[in-house]
Motif scaffolding. Structure first.
Motif, PDB file in Angstrom:
ATOM      1  N   SER A 143       0.666  -1.392  -0.217  1.00  0.00           N
ATOM      2  CA  SER A 143      -0.343   0.230  -0.385  1.00  0.00           C
ATOM      3  C   SER A 143       0.398   1.707  -0.178  1.00  0.00           C
ATOM      4  O   SER A 143       0.856   2.547   0.605  1.00  0.00           O
ATOM      5  CB  SER A 143      -1.259   0.129   1.451  1.00  0.00           C
ATOM      6  N   LEU A 144       1.838   1.166  -0.352  1.00  0.00           N
ATOM      7  CA  LEU A 144       2.807   2.424  -0.554  1.00  0.00           C
ATOM      8  C   LEU A 144       2.714   2.956  -2.070  1.00  0.00           C
ATOM      9  O   LEU A 144       3.939   2.390  -3.252  1.00  0.00           O
ATOM     10  CB  LEU A 144       4.468   1.363  -0.561  1.00  0.00           C
ATOM     11  N   TRP A 145       2.256   3.675  -2.328  1.00  0.00           N
ATOM     12  CA  TRP A 145       1.657   4.330  -3.712  1.00  0.00           C
ATOM     13  C   TRP A 145       2.712   5.848  -4.740  1.00  0.00           C
ATOM     14  O   TRP A 145       2.126   6.061  -4.970  1.00  0.00           O
ATOM     15  CB  TRP A 145       0.138   4.682  -3.838  1.00  0.00           C
ATOM     16  N   LEU A 146       3.579   4.596  -4.798  1.00  0.00           N
ATOM     17  CA  LEU A 146       4.684   5.978  -5.374  1.00  0.00           C
ATOM     18  C   LEU A 146       4.395   5.791  -6.751  1.00  0.00           C
ATOM     19  O   LEU A 146       4.381   6.905  -7.703  1.00  0.00           O
ATOM     20  CB  LEU A 146       5.634   5.342  -5.448  1.00  0.00           C
ATOM     21  N   LEU A 147       4.077   4.750  -7.868  1.00  0.00           N
ATOM     22  CA  LEU A 147       3.139   5.071  -8.958  1.00  0.00           C
ATOM     23  C   LEU A 147       2.581   3.628  -9.394  1.00  0.00           C
ATOM     24  O   LEU A 147       2.701   2.531  -8.642  1.00  0.00           O
ATOM     25  CB  LEU A 147       5.333   3.589  -9.742  1.00  0.00           C
ATOM     26  N   LYS A 148       1.314   4.132  -9.121  1.00  0.00           N
ATOM     27  CA  LYS A 148      -0.323   3.399  -9.486  1.00  0.00           C
ATOM     28  C   LYS A 148      -0.441   3.547 -10.648  1.00  0.00           C
ATOM     29  O   LYS A 148      -0.477   4.125 -11.470  1.00  0.00           O
ATOM     30  CB  LYS A 148      -0.711   4.077  -8.056  1.00  0.00           C
ATOM     31  N   GLY A 149      -0.875   1.849 -11.044  1.00  0.00           N
ATOM     32  CA  GLY A 149      -1.520   1.631 -11.902  1.00  0.00           C
ATOM     33  C   GLY A 149      -0.414   0.780 -13.096  1.00  0.00           C
ATOM     34  O   GLY A 149       0.594   0.051 -12.361  1.00  0.00           O
ATOM     35  N   ASN A 150       0.260   1.123 -14.296  1.00  0.00           N
ATOM     36  CA  ASN A 150       0.983   0.047 -14.894  1.00  0.00           C
ATOM     37  C   ASN A 150       2.127   0.815 -16.188  1.00  0.00           C
ATOM     38  O   ASN A 150       1.197   2.416 -16.601  1.00  0.00           O
ATOM     39  CB  ASN A 150       0.168  -1.142 -15.323  1.00  0.00           C
ATOM     40  N   LEU A 151       2.148   0.523 -17.183  1.00  0.00           N
ATOM     41  CA  LEU A 151       2.948   0.965 -17.779  1.00  0.00           C
ATOM     42  C   LEU A 151       1.807   1.170 -19.324  1.00  0.00           C
ATOM     43  O   LEU A 151       2.017   2.297 -19.837  1.00  0.00           O
ATOM     44  CB  LEU A 151       4.056   0.005 -19.562  1.00  0.00           C
ATOM     45  N   SER A 152       0.535   1.251 -19.341  1.00  0.00           N
ATOM     46  CA  SER A 152      -0.597   1.749 -20.258  1.00  0.00           C
ATOM     47  C   SER A 152      -0.864   2.970 -19.416  1.00  0.00           C
ATOM     48  O   SER A 152      -0.726   3.891 -20.302  1.00  0.00           O
ATOM     49  CB  SER A 152      -1.681   1.547 -20.140  1.00  0.00           C
ATOM     50  N   SER A 153      -0.977   3.165 -18.620  1.00  0.00           N
ATOM     51  CA  SER A 153      -1.245   4.875 -17.512  1.00  0.00           C
ATOM     52  C   SER A 153      -0.986   3.663 -16.188  1.00  0.00           C
ATOM     53  O   SER A 153      -1.306   3.425 -15.502  1.00  0.00           O
ATOM     54  CB  SER A 153      -3.038   4.410 -17.923  1.00  0.00           C
ATOM     55  N   SER A 154      -0.738   5.101 -15.172  1.00  0.00           N
ATOM     56  CA  SER A 154      -0.272   5.461 -14.420  1.00  0.00           C
ATOM     57  C   SER A 154      -0.345   6.758 -13.246  1.00  0.00           C
ATOM     58  O   SER A 154      -0.514   7.848 -14.791  1.00  0.00           O
ATOM     59  CB  SER A 154       1.236   5.384 -14.375  1.00  0.00           C
ATOM     60  N   GLU A 155       0.100   6.641 -12.032  1.00  0.00           N
ATOM     61  CA  GLU A 155       0.260   8.528 -12.035  1.00  0.00           C
ATOM     62  C   GLU A 155       1.561   8.360 -10.374  1.00  0.00           C
ATOM     63  O   GLU A 155       1.706   7.067  -9.414  1.00  0.00           O
ATOM     64  CB  GLU A 155      -0.772   8.019 -11.112  1.00  0.00           C
ATOM     65  N   LEU A 156       2.662   9.099 -10.962  1.00  0.00           N
ATOM     66  CA  LEU A 156       3.398   9.153  -9.998  1.00  0.00           C
ATOM     67  C   LEU A 156       3.137  10.369  -8.501  1.00  0.00           C
ATOM     68  O   LEU A 156       2.907  11.205  -9.410  1.00  0.00           O
ATOM     69  CB  LEU A 156       4.384   9.907 -10.991  1.00  0.00           C
ATOM     70  N   LEU A 157       3.493   9.389  -7.996  1.00  0.00           N
ATOM     71  CA  LEU A 157       3.110  10.419  -6.357  1.00  0.00           C
ATOM     72  C   LEU A 157       1.718  10.801  -6.113  1.00  0.00           C
ATOM     73  O   LEU A 157       1.768  11.668  -5.924  1.00  0.00           O
ATOM     74  CB  LEU A 157       3.833  11.131  -6.009  1.00  0.00           C
ATOM     75  N   GLY A 158       0.868   9.845  -7.185  1.00  0.00           N
ATOM     76  CA  GLY A 158      -0.516  10.757  -6.723  1.00  0.00           C
ATOM     77  C   GLY A 158      -0.783  11.964  -7.953  1.00  0.00           C
ATOM     78  O   GLY A 158      -1.858  12.614  -7.844  1.00  0.00           O
ATOM     79  N   ILE A 159      -0.202  12.618  -8.243  1.00  0.00           N
ATOM     80  CA  ILE A 159       0.279  14.161  -9.328  1.00  0.00           C
ATOM     81  C   ILE A 159       0.024  13.856 -10.199  1.00  0.00           C
ATOM     82  O   ILE A 159      -0.683  13.918 -10.935  1.00  0.00           O
ATOM     83  CB  ILE A 159       0.806  14.450  -8.103  1.00  0.00           C
ATOM     84  N   VAL A 160       1.040  13.003 -10.907  1.00  0.00           N
ATOM     85  CA  VAL A 160       1.261  13.667 -12.216  1.00  0.00           C
ATOM     86  C   VAL A 160       0.905  11.799 -13.153  1.00  0.00           C
ATOM     87  O   VAL A 160       1.682  11.063 -13.347  1.00  0.00           O
ATOM     88  CB  VAL A 160       3.030  13.368 -12.339  1.00  0.00           C
ATOM     89  N   PRO A 161       0.575  12.160 -14.173  1.00  0.00           N
ATOM     90  CA  PRO A 161       0.319  11.064 -15.008  1.00  0.00           C
ATOM     91  C   PRO A 161       1.253  10.751 -16.481  1.00  0.00           C
ATOM     92  O   PRO A 161       2.057  11.468 -16.039  1.00  0.00           O
ATOM     93  CB  PRO A 161      -1.538  12.257 -15.418  1.00  0.00           C
ATOM     94  N   LEU A 162       0.491   9.732 -15.949  1.00  0.00           N
ATOM     95  CA  LEU A 162       1.430   9.493 -17.175  1.00  0.00           C
ATOM     96  C   LEU A 162       0.903   8.016 -17.736  1.00  0.00           C
ATOM     97  O   LEU A 162       0.286   7.394 -17.393  1.00  0.00           O
ATOM     98  CB  LEU A 162       3.334   8.648 -16.375  1.00  0.00           C
TER      99      LEU A 162
END
Ligand code: SF4
Ligand code: SF4
Length: 290
Positions: free
Chosen positions: A49-68
């Motif tokens: 439950s440590l969400w530094l990078l949430k999602g996967n290589l298709s779509s993710s969120e860095l630190l809960g702020i930056v969409p990738l």
């Protein structure tokens, strides 16, 4: 037997003798560390439950702020006729700009997990001394990219994302979705027995799009000391895109401008003559005018 196939046994020994084992493998290890770090960043979310990078290589969120977001996946969504969320488009733009600056196929050699599968097949191929097979045209990946982009227009669905091995491997590893593993086994066997570097070097549409994105990247590998080349062929043996090497070694321009180069740095590792270096265009131009 060609000089290239004769080299496959003891290649890079000169670099190990001259530079030491670590320097002859430095970029290989740094790349594996980078690929595994990205995976660990994704994995510690669901595990701890440590969400530094949430999602996967298709779509993710860095630190809960930056969409990738993966630019290819996002393009497919747009081409289905459905406008994606703003964050998905913003995430794709962030990724596209990042790889346009550092080099498009840096994604392939420093991030994509499939690279570990295809590098393993290539390594085993050398160990087993399997004969070179007839090569597919390297341009095939660009035609496949066109097909991948045409499919959403025709079907209204992001068809490629169902079987794209890049997210499939992540899904399989993160969520124990074992059904996709057959695809990775198929890629491994294809590269091992049918055609050398078949997937990443000839077929993958994701790699093709990243190559296009990185065309004007300021950072490139350059044969800055091409005169010292003793034609040992070690860089040709290890390079996943060996067609990019000859113009830099034999031509007038030291910089490898062909965007198929994955910037993996293995040519730097295995060259005992220290022919290659990472360079940026501006520094190289300044050196050449001195
Ligand atoms: S070519 Fe495709 S599968 Fe291979 S490393 Fe690049 S993105 Fe991954
Ligand atoms: S030229 Fe060097 S950096 Fe580029 S793909 Fe080949 S081995 Fe890797």
């Amino acid at each position: 037997m060609s000089k290239l196939s004769m080299k496959k046994d003891g290649f890079a020994q000169a670099a190990i003798d001259e530079l030491g084992w670590w320097r002859a493998h430095k970029f290989l290890f740094l790349r594996r560390a980078s690929q595994l770090s990205v995976f660990i960043l994704f994995a510690i979310g669901p595990l701890f439950s440590l969400w530094l990078l949430k999602g996967n290589l298709s779509s993710s969120e860095l630190l809960g702020i930056v969409p990738l977001s993966d630019p290819l996946a996002t393009l497919q969504v747009i081409l289905t006729g459905h406008m994606p969320e703003f964050t998905l488009i913003l995430g794709a733009l962030i990724i596209a700009i990042f790889y346009a600056l550092v080099g498009g196929r840096v994604f392939c050699s420093w991030v994509c997990p499939v690279n570990m599968v295809t590098d393993s097949a290539s390594w085993l191929r050398r160990k087993l001394n399997l004969p070179r097979t007839s090569e597919m045209p390297r341009s095939l990946r660009y035609y496949l990219l066109a097909v991948v982009l045409l499919l959403p227009i025709l079907t209204g669905l992001t068809v490629w994302e169902w079987v794209n091995p890049v997210p499939v491997l992540y899904r399989a590893a993160l969520f124990s979705a074992g059904s996709g593993l057959w695809l990775l086994v198929a890629i491994f066997l294809l590269d091992l027995f049918i055609s050398e570097r078949a997937w990443c070097g000839h077929l993958c549409p994701t790699g093709a799009l990243f190559a296009l994105l990185g065309k004007l990247s300021p950072v490139k590998v350059s044969a800055v000391n091409a005169k010292a080349c003793d034609n040992c062929m070690d860089c040709f043996v290890v390079c996943p895109e060996r067609q990019v090497l000859k113009p830099a070694l034999k031509g007038k321009q030291a910089m490898i401008t062909n965007s198929d180069c994955t910037q993996c740095g293995r040519c730097i590792d295995v060259c005992a003559q220290r022919v290659f270096q990472y360079k940026n265009r501006i520094a190289l131009k300044a050196e050449n005018t001195q």
